[in-house]
Design a protein around this motif. Structure first.
Motif, PDB file in Angstrom:
ATOM      1  N   LYS A  50       0.799  -1.051  -0.099  1.00  0.00           N
ATOM      2  CA  LYS A  50      -0.002   0.039   0.088  1.00  0.00           C
ATOM      3  C   LYS A  50       0.931   1.048  -0.059  1.00  0.00           C
ATOM      4  CE  LYS A  50      -2.994   2.714   2.815  1.00  0.00           C
ATOM      5  NZ  LYS A  50      -3.774   2.885   3.926  1.00  0.00           N
ATOM      6  N   TRP A  51       1.878   1.383   0.951  1.00  0.00           N
ATOM      7  CA  TRP A  51       2.455   2.501   1.208  1.00  0.00           C
ATOM      8  C   TRP A  51       3.587   2.646   0.176  1.00  0.00           C
ATOM      9  CZ3 TRP A  51       2.921   3.581   7.173  1.00  0.00           C
ATOM     10  CH2 TRP A  51       1.489   3.847   7.729  1.00  0.00           C
ATOM     11  N   GLY A  52       4.270   1.590  -0.084  1.00  0.00           N
ATOM     12  CA  GLY A  52       5.341   1.478  -1.306  1.00  0.00           C
ATOM     13  C   GLY A  52       4.905   1.764  -2.367  1.00  0.00           C
ATOM     14  N   THR A  53       3.460   1.861  -2.948  1.00  0.00           N
ATOM     15  CA  THR A  53       3.169   1.918  -4.098  1.00  0.00           C
ATOM     16  C   THR A  53       3.344   3.458  -4.493  1.00  0.00           C
ATOM     17  OG1 THR A  53       1.484   0.483  -3.909  1.00  0.00           O
ATOM     18  CG2 THR A  53       1.110   2.056  -5.693  1.00  0.00           C
ATOM     19  N   ARG A  54       3.951   3.405  -5.606  1.00  0.00           N
ATOM     20  CA  ARG A  54       4.210   5.008  -6.428  1.00  0.00           C
ATOM     21  C   ARG A  54       3.801   4.984  -7.521  1.00  0.00           C
ATOM     22  NH1 ARG A  54       9.213   3.931  -4.148  1.00  0.00           N
ATOM     23  NH2 ARG A  54      10.157   3.326  -6.253  1.00  0.00           N
ATOM     24  N   THR A  55       3.101   5.835  -8.128  1.00  0.00           N
ATOM     25  CA  THR A  55       2.530   6.053  -9.451  1.00  0.00           C
ATOM     26  C   THR A  55       3.187   7.117 -10.319  1.00  0.00           C
ATOM     27  OG1 THR A  55       0.668   7.013  -8.582  1.00  0.00           O
ATOM     28  CG2 THR A  55       0.207   4.734  -8.826  1.00  0.00           C
ATOM     29  N   HIS A  56       4.429   6.967 -10.674  1.00  0.00           N
ATOM     30  CA  HIS A  56       4.827   8.007 -11.513  1.00  0.00           C
ATOM     31  C   HIS A  56       4.341   7.968 -12.968  1.00  0.00           C
ATOM     32  CE1 HIS A  56       7.862   8.349  -8.251  1.00  0.00           C
ATOM     33  NE2 HIS A  56       8.284   6.765  -8.492  1.00  0.00           N
ATOM     34  N   LEU A  57       3.075   8.387 -13.091  1.00  0.00           N
ATOM     35  CA  LEU A  57       2.234   8.143 -14.336  1.00  0.00           C
ATOM     36  C   LEU A  57       1.853   9.583 -14.792  1.00  0.00           C
ATOM     37  CD1 LEU A  57      -0.289   5.740 -12.535  1.00  0.00           C
ATOM     38  CD2 LEU A  57       1.870   5.199 -13.629  1.00  0.00           C
ATOM     39  N   SER A  97      -1.932  10.690  -4.379  1.00  0.00           N
ATOM     40  CA  SER A  97      -1.476  10.464  -3.153  1.00  0.00           C
ATOM     41  C   SER A  97      -0.142  11.044  -2.828  1.00  0.00           C
ATOM     42  CB  SER A  97      -1.014   8.886  -3.431  1.00  0.00           C
ATOM     43  OG  SER A  97       0.083   8.519  -2.639  1.00  0.00           O
ATOM     44  N   GLU A  98       0.013  11.392  -1.659  1.00  0.00           N
ATOM     45  CA  GLU A  98       1.362  12.172  -1.107  1.00  0.00           C
ATOM     46  C   GLU A  98       2.432  11.366  -1.205  1.00  0.00           C
ATOM     47  OE1 GLU A  98       0.617  14.085   2.565  1.00  0.00           O
ATOM     48  OE2 GLU A  98      -1.183  14.915   1.971  1.00  0.00           O
ATOM     49  N   GLY A  99       2.025   9.940  -1.290  1.00  0.00           N
ATOM     50  CA  GLY A  99       3.405   9.071  -1.308  1.00  0.00           C
ATOM     51  C   GLY A  99       3.926   8.810   0.092  1.00  0.00           C
ATOM     52  N   TYR A 159      -3.976  10.442   1.145  1.00  0.00           N
ATOM     53  CA  TYR A 159      -4.697  10.105   0.097  1.00  0.00           C
ATOM     54  C   TYR A 159      -5.715  11.278   0.015  1.00  0.00           C
ATOM     55  CZ  TYR A 159      -2.390   5.832  -0.098  1.00  0.00           C
ATOM     56  OH  TYR A 159      -1.069   4.502  -0.279  1.00  0.00           O
ATOM     57  N   THR A 160      -6.209  11.543  -1.415  1.00  0.00           N
ATOM     58  CA  THR A 160      -7.082  12.591  -1.558  1.00  0.00           C
ATOM     59  C   THR A 160      -8.039  11.891  -2.567  1.00  0.00           C
ATOM     60  OG1 THR A 160      -5.869  14.548  -1.325  1.00  0.00           O
ATOM     61  CG2 THR A 160      -8.062  14.729  -2.281  1.00  0.00           C
ATOM     62  N   TYR A 161      -9.175  11.608  -2.078  1.00  0.00           N
ATOM     63  CA  TYR A 161     -10.441  10.964  -2.902  1.00  0.00           C
ATOM     64  C   TYR A 161     -11.757  11.595  -3.073  1.00  0.00           C
ATOM     65  CZ  TYR A 161      -7.891   6.819  -0.385  1.00  0.00           C
ATOM     66  OH  TYR A 161      -7.115   5.985   0.065  1.00  0.00           O
ATOM     67  N   PRO A 162     -12.397  11.157  -4.050  1.00  0.00           N
ATOM     68  CA  PRO A 162     -13.520  12.256  -4.438  1.00  0.00           C
ATOM     69  C   PRO A 162     -14.255  12.389  -3.001  1.00  0.00           C
ATOM     70  CG  PRO A 162     -13.344  10.484  -5.884  1.00  0.00           C
ATOM     71  CD  PRO A 162     -12.298  10.213  -4.798  1.00  0.00           C
ATOM     72  N   TRP A 163     -14.418  11.630  -2.313  1.00  0.00           N
ATOM     73  CA  TRP A 163     -15.297  11.733  -0.924  1.00  0.00           C
ATOM     74  C   TRP A 163     -14.633  12.292   0.238  1.00  0.00           C
ATOM     75  CZ3 TRP A 163     -14.368   6.985  -3.463  1.00  0.00           C
ATOM     76  CH2 TRP A 163     -13.346   6.409  -2.565  1.00  0.00           C
ATOM     77  N   GLY A 164     -13.405  12.557   0.122  1.00  0.00           N
ATOM     78  CA  GLY A 164     -12.659  13.038   1.340  1.00  0.00           C
ATOM     79  C   GLY A 164     -11.103  12.711   1.268  1.00  0.00           C
ATOM     80  N   THR A 165     -10.377  12.675   2.458  1.00  0.00           N
ATOM     81  CA  THR A 165      -8.957  12.424   2.389  1.00  0.00           C
ATOM     82  C   THR A 165      -8.750  11.482   3.618  1.00  0.00           C
ATOM     83  OG1 THR A 165      -8.593  14.179   4.312  1.00  0.00           O
ATOM     84  CG2 THR A 165      -8.377  14.919   2.000  1.00  0.00           C
ATOM     85  N   GLU A 166      -7.521  10.723   3.500  1.00  0.00           N
ATOM     86  CA  GLU A 166      -7.149   9.836   4.476  1.00  0.00           C
ATOM     87  C   GLU A 166      -5.623  10.096   4.774  1.00  0.00           C
ATOM     88  OE1 GLU A 166      -5.891   5.020   4.596  1.00  0.00           O
ATOM     89  OE2 GLU A 166      -7.151   5.765   3.038  1.00  0.00           O
ATOM     90  N   ASN A 167      -5.249  10.181   6.110  1.00  0.00           N
ATOM     91  CA  ASN A 167      -3.928  10.202   6.404  1.00  0.00           C
ATOM     92  C   ASN A 167      -3.772   8.935   7.423  1.00  0.00           C
ATOM     93  OD1 ASN A 167      -2.703  13.067   5.244  1.00  0.00           O
ATOM     94  ND2 ASN A 167      -5.018  13.523   5.937  1.00  0.00           N
ATOM     95  N   LYS A 192       9.068   5.513  12.362  1.00  0.00           N
ATOM     96  CA  LYS A 192       7.882   6.511  12.108  1.00  0.00           C
ATOM     97  C   LYS A 192       7.493   6.409  10.646  1.00  0.00           C
ATOM     98  CE  LYS A 192       8.114   9.100  16.245  1.00  0.00           C
ATOM     99  NZ  LYS A 192       8.448  10.786  16.727  1.00  0.00           N
ATOM    100  N   GLY A 193       6.408   6.340  10.301  1.00  0.00           N
ATOM    101  CA  GLY A 193       5.792   6.279   8.863  1.00  0.00           C
ATOM    102  C   GLY A 193       4.558   6.845   8.804  1.00  0.00           C
ATOM    103  N   LYS A 194       4.517   7.623   7.502  1.00  0.00           N
ATOM    104  CA  LYS A 194       2.942   8.235   7.407  1.00  0.00           C
ATOM    105  C   LYS A 194       2.898   8.143   5.893  1.00  0.00           C
ATOM    106  CE  LYS A 194       5.055  12.853   7.390  1.00  0.00           C
ATOM    107  NZ  LYS A 194       5.092  14.293   7.795  1.00  0.00           N
ATOM    108  N   ASP A 195       1.545   8.307   5.411  1.00  0.00           N
ATOM    109  CA  ASP A 195       1.146   8.608   4.010  1.00  0.00           C
ATOM    110  C   ASP A 195      -0.197   9.200   4.065  1.00  0.00           C
ATOM    111  OD1 ASP A 195      -0.731   6.880   4.510  1.00  0.00           O
ATOM    112  OD2 ASP A 195      -0.302   5.299   2.966  1.00  0.00           O
TER     113      ASP A 195
END
Length: 712
Positions: A19-26, A596-598, A626-634, A621-624
C-alpha cells in the motif's frame, strides 16, 4: 545515551510495501500510452525472444465496472472489472484476477489502475476483488489470513468469472505478496478454470518465511499494526457506522494475538497450504534478492512439476518497474506474453524462454540509498545451476576462513540480546555497514582473494555449537569485506536452537552439549572482486528482527577437524549464459480522481543506547496520505522496540497506528495500540482498537492475554 539516525529500510512488511510503497509515476494520456507501448514492442520485443506471434498490442480503451460476486452462503464479494473498451460484439476475453484484502476503493486504488488498465488494453478483463470482510466486500473478516473460507471463496470467484458472457472460460491470477500468496494457494487447489498464475514476492512457507516468524523465530513489525486495525474498518466511501455493519468488523479479534499463540510449525500453519509439488498450473514467478520471500523461487523450481518461468532481480518488496532501486525493468509486457500463451493460445515463445533469469550482483559499498545495484543478468535452465561447485570454508582458531580443516579449538561468545539493528529487518533490503553487529559476533575472514569469486544459490553454515542455557538462537551472516575495511552484507539466516531437528516439535537444548546445526542462508548472488575478503559472522541475536531469547548465557563454536564449523558457498563461473534483455519501465495510465502524497520510504528511524543501564531502544515512524473524491485519508504509524542486555527475558514491542478519514460532514479516526512484553516464561499481549467520530470516542475494545513462551 547515544542516538543515531539514518535511512535504512527498517520497515519491510507486506502491507507497508504493497500500500504505502506504491508509487505512481504516471504522466501520460491514453493515446500517448498506446503509441509509446507500440513503439516499445517494435524496437524492444525482437530482442526479448524470437516468438511466433507478438504479444497482444494495446488495442482497447479501459472501462471500469463495479459488480457483486455472490457466494454460496449469500455473502457478496465486491469486484472492480477493468474491461477492454471498444470490443467487438460477442468478443470474449480471459480474466486476470487479483484477490486480496487491501481495500480496492481506497487503500490500493491508485496502484491497481496502472496494472489492470495495462492488461485491459491488451485484451484481458482485469478483476480486483476484496476478500470477505475487507474493503467493500460483505461478510466478517476471517479469523486469520489465508483462511479456508478465503480460499473457498476464491474458488467460487474463479468459477463465476469463467461463466461470464465476456469471458472465454479461462482465468489467470496475479499479484504481489498477499496477491501472490493467494495465487499459489489457489493453484494448489486446482480450480478447473484457473489456467495460469503470476506470483510476485510470495511464498508458501507461512511459518518459516512469513512476517510472523522469521526463520521460525518470533517477529513483530508494521504488518501486525496495519492488519489488526484494518479488521475494524468498514468500506469506502460510506464508512458506515451502522452497528450491524461496523460491529462484526470492529469486534474481530486481532490476528497478531492468534499468531502469537502458535509459536512453532504444525497444522495451524501447514493446513493452509499444500506441497509445492501439487502445483501443476503454469507459474510465472518474480522474486527479489532483497525480499524476504525469495526462497520460494528455487523451491518451486526444484519441487513443482508445473511449467515455470522465473525472474529474480536485486529488488526488495515491490514490482520491478517501480522498485526502490534498480535496475528497474518492465514486467507487465512479460506477463502479457505469459498469459497470451496460456489463456489465449497465442504462441508468443514463452515455452522457449529461460526457466530462470537471475541477477548476479556485483560488489557495491554498503549504502541504503543506492539507486542501482551493479551486476548482470544471466539465464539458468536448471536449478541448482549445473555448473555449481560447493566450496567449503572452515572457521579457524585464528578467526580466518580456510579451504581445509584446521586445528581443533573452541570459541565462546557472550549473548548480547540487543545486537542486530544494522543487519536488517527481514534478510533483505539495502543496508548500512554491519560492523556494529560484527563487533558482538564471532567473525571469520578469508585472506584477500587472488581472483574474483561468484556465488549463486543458498549458502550453508554448518556449525557445531553449544549453549549454557536451554534456549538459544544462532544467526549466520555472509559479507564482503573491501580492502579499505567497508563491509557489505550479502545474505544470512537464523536457526532457533530448539528447532534444530524439527520445527514442528521443538525441544530444549541440553546446556553444554554440542549440537550440529545447519543454517541454510537465504537465496543470494554475489561476485567477490579480487583482493576482497569473504566474511562469516555468527551471533545469537538479531534484534529487532527477532525477539530475544530469555536467558543470559554464553555460546560456543567447535572448530577444527572434518566436522568442524564451516560454511559452504555455491560457487559458479563468473559469467553465465547471457539472458534476454528486458524492456525498461513503460509509462502507465493513472487515475486522475485520486491523489497520493506518497510514502517517504523508509520513514524515520532512530536507535538509542543507554550504556549505563544496558538498554537499547529502536523507534520507527511512517506516514502517508490520500485524496479521494469523497474526502481525505492520512495514516500514521510508529513502532518502539526496547531491549535490556542485563535482562534478556525483558523486552517489549509497542505499536501505534492511526488513520484519519476527513469526510463530508464528519471525521472518523481509527486507532490501534499494540503492546507485547515478555518475561522468562510468558508473552504479555495487549491490543486496543478505537474509533472516534469528530473527536469523540464512540467505540473501543481491548484484548488482554498471557501466552506461555513455547521455545521462543
Amino acid at each position: 545515551m547515544t542516538a543515531g539516525q539514518g535511512s535504512r529500510n527498517i520497515l519491510t512488511s507486506r502491507k507497508g510495501r504493497e500500500k504505502w510503497g506504491t508509487r505512481t509515476h504516471l504522466a501520460i494520456r491514453e493515446t500517448a500510452l498506446a503509441k509509446t507501448a507500440i513503439l516499445c514492442f517494435i524496437f524492444i520485443f525482437p530482442v526479448l525472444v524470437f516468438a511466433a506471434e507478438p504479444p497482444s498490442p494495446p488495442a482497447y480503451g479501459v472501462r471500469m465496472e463495479q459488480v457483486w460476486i455472490p457466494m454460496k452462503d449469500g455473502v457478496r464479494l465486491a469486484a472492480t472489472l477493468y474491461m477492454p473498451h471498444g470490443a467487438k460484439p460477442g468478443e470474449k476475453f480471459p480474466a486476470l484476477l487479483e484477490y486480496l484484502p487491501y481495500r480496492k476503493e481506497d487503500g490500493t486504488a491508485a496502484g491497481d489502475y496502472p496494472k489492470h488498465a495495462y492488461f485491459a488494453r491488451r485484451g484481458y478483463v482485469g478483476v480486483r476483488v476484496d476478500i470477505r470482510g475487507f474493503g467493500s466486500s460483505e461478510g466478517v473478516p476471517a479469523e486469520r489470513e489465508y483462511s479456508e473460507q478465503e480460499q473457498f471463496d476464491g474458488e467460487q470467484v474463479i468459477a463465476w468469472l469463467a461463466r461470464q458472457p465476456w469471458c472465454n472460460g479461462k482465468v489467470g491470477m496475479f499479484g504481489i505478496s498477499w496477491g501472490g500468496f493467494t495465487a499459489l494457494q489457489m493453484a494448489m487447489r486446482h480450480p478447473p478454470a484457473l489456467k495460469a498464475i503470476l506470483a510476485v514476492h510470495a511464498t508458501a512457507e507461512l511459518f518459516h518465511d512469513d512476517v510472523h516468524y522469521v526463520d521460525g523465530m518470533a517477529h513483530i513489525d508494521e504488518f501486525e499494526l496495519n492488519m489488526d486495525m484494518a479488521e475494524g474498518w468498514v468500506g469506502a466511501p460510506d464508512y458506515s457506522l451502522d452497528e450491524k455493519v461496523l460491529g462484526p468488523h470492529f469486534d474481530s479479534p486481532p490476528w497478531s494475538l492468534l499468531y502469537l499463540r502458535h509459536q512453532h510449525d504444525g497444522p495451524f500453519w501447514r493446513d493452509r497450504v499444500r506441497p509445492l509439488s501439487e502445483i501443476t498450473i503454469p507459474s510465472f514467478l518474480i522474486g527479489g534478492l532483497q525480499d524476504g520471500y525469495r526462497d520460494n523461487v528455487p523451491d518451486m523450481l526444484m519441487k513443482s512439476k508445473a511449467p515455470i518461468k522465473a525472474i529474480v532481480g536485486p529488488w526488495n518488496h515491490s514490482f520491478p518497474n517501480d522498485a526502490d532501486f534498480g535496475p528497474r525493468v518492465e514486467w507487465r509486457d512479460q506477463a502479457v506474453r505469459w498469459f497470451d500463451y496460456w489463456l489465449k493460445g497465442h504462441d508468443t515463445g514463452v515455452k522457449d524462454d529461460p526457466r530462470l533469469v537471475i541477477y548476479m550482483q556485483h560488489w557495491h559499498l554498503p549504502d541504503p540509498t543506492l539507486q542501482n545495484v551493479p551486476g548482470e543478468w544471466r539465464r539458468e535452465d536448471i536449478w541448482p545451476p549445473k555448473d555449481t561447485t560447493d566450496m567449503p570454508f572452515f572457521l579457524q582458531w585464528n578467526h580466518t576462513l580456510e579451504g581445509s580443516a584446521g586445528v581443533r579449538a573452541t570459541h565462546q561468545l557472550k549473548y548480547v540480546p540487543t545486537v542486530g539493528v544494522e543487519a536488517g529487518f527481514w534478510w533483505g533490503e539495502l543496508l548500512s555497514d554491519p560492523r556494529p553487529v560484527d563487533a558482538f559476533s564471532l567473525v571469520y575472514d578469508s585472506v584477500p582473494l587472488e581472483h574474483a569469486v561468484a556465488i549463486l544459490g543458498r549458502p550453508h553454515a554448518l556449525l557445531r555449537a553449544s549453549a549454557t542455557a536451554p534456549l538459544a538462537n544462532w544467526f549466520a551472516r555472509l559479507s564482503d569485506v573491501a580492502p579499505d575495511g567497508a563491509v557489505t552484507q550479502i545474505s544470512g539466516a537464523g536457526l532457533n536452537g530448539a528447532q534444530r531437528e524439527s520445527m514442528t516439535e521443538p525441544r530444549d537444548l541440553e546446556p553444554g552439549r554440542v549440537y550440529p546445526l545447519d543454517i541454510k542462508m537465504h537465496l543470494t548472488s554475489w561476485m567477490f572482486p579480487k583482493g576482497h575478503r569473504i566474511r562469516v559472522a555468527i551471533s545469537n541475536a538479531l534484534w529487532p528482527m527477532v525477539l530475544p531469547t530469555p536467558y543470559a548465557m554464553t555460546t560456543s563454536l567447535d572448530l577444527g577437524g572434518a566436522d568442524g564449523s564451516r560454511i559452504i558457498l555455491p560457487v559458479v563461473p563468473l559469467h553465465g549464459t547471457a539472458a534476454p534483455e528486458f524492456s525498461p519501465p513503460q509509462p502507465s495510465d493513472e487515475r486522475t480522481d485520486i491523489k497520493s502524497e506518497g510514502f517517504p520510504w523508509p520513514g524515520e528511524w532512530t536507535v538509542e543506547r543507554d550504556e549505563a543501564r544496558q538498554k537499547t531502544t529502536v523507534q520507527w515512524k511512517g506516514k502517508d496520505g490520500y485524496t479521494y473524491p469523497w474526502g481525505t485519508e492520512n495514516d500514521f504509524e510508529n513502532l518502539t522496540y526496547e531491549g535490556d542486555d542485563a535482562h534478556p527475558e525483558t523486552c517489549s514491542v509497542r505499536g501505534e497506528a492511526e488513520s484519519i478519514f476527513a469526510l463530508k460532514g464528519r471525521t472518523l479516526i481509527w486507532r490501534g495500540h499494540l503492546l507485547v512484553t515478555t518475561d522468562q516464561k510468558n508473552f504479555y499481549y495487549k491490543y486496543t482498537r478505537e474509533l472516534l467520530k469528530d473527536g469523540q470516542m464512540i467505540k473501543t475494545k481491548t484484548w488482554l492475554e498471557t501466552i506461555p513462551r513455547d521455545h521462543q
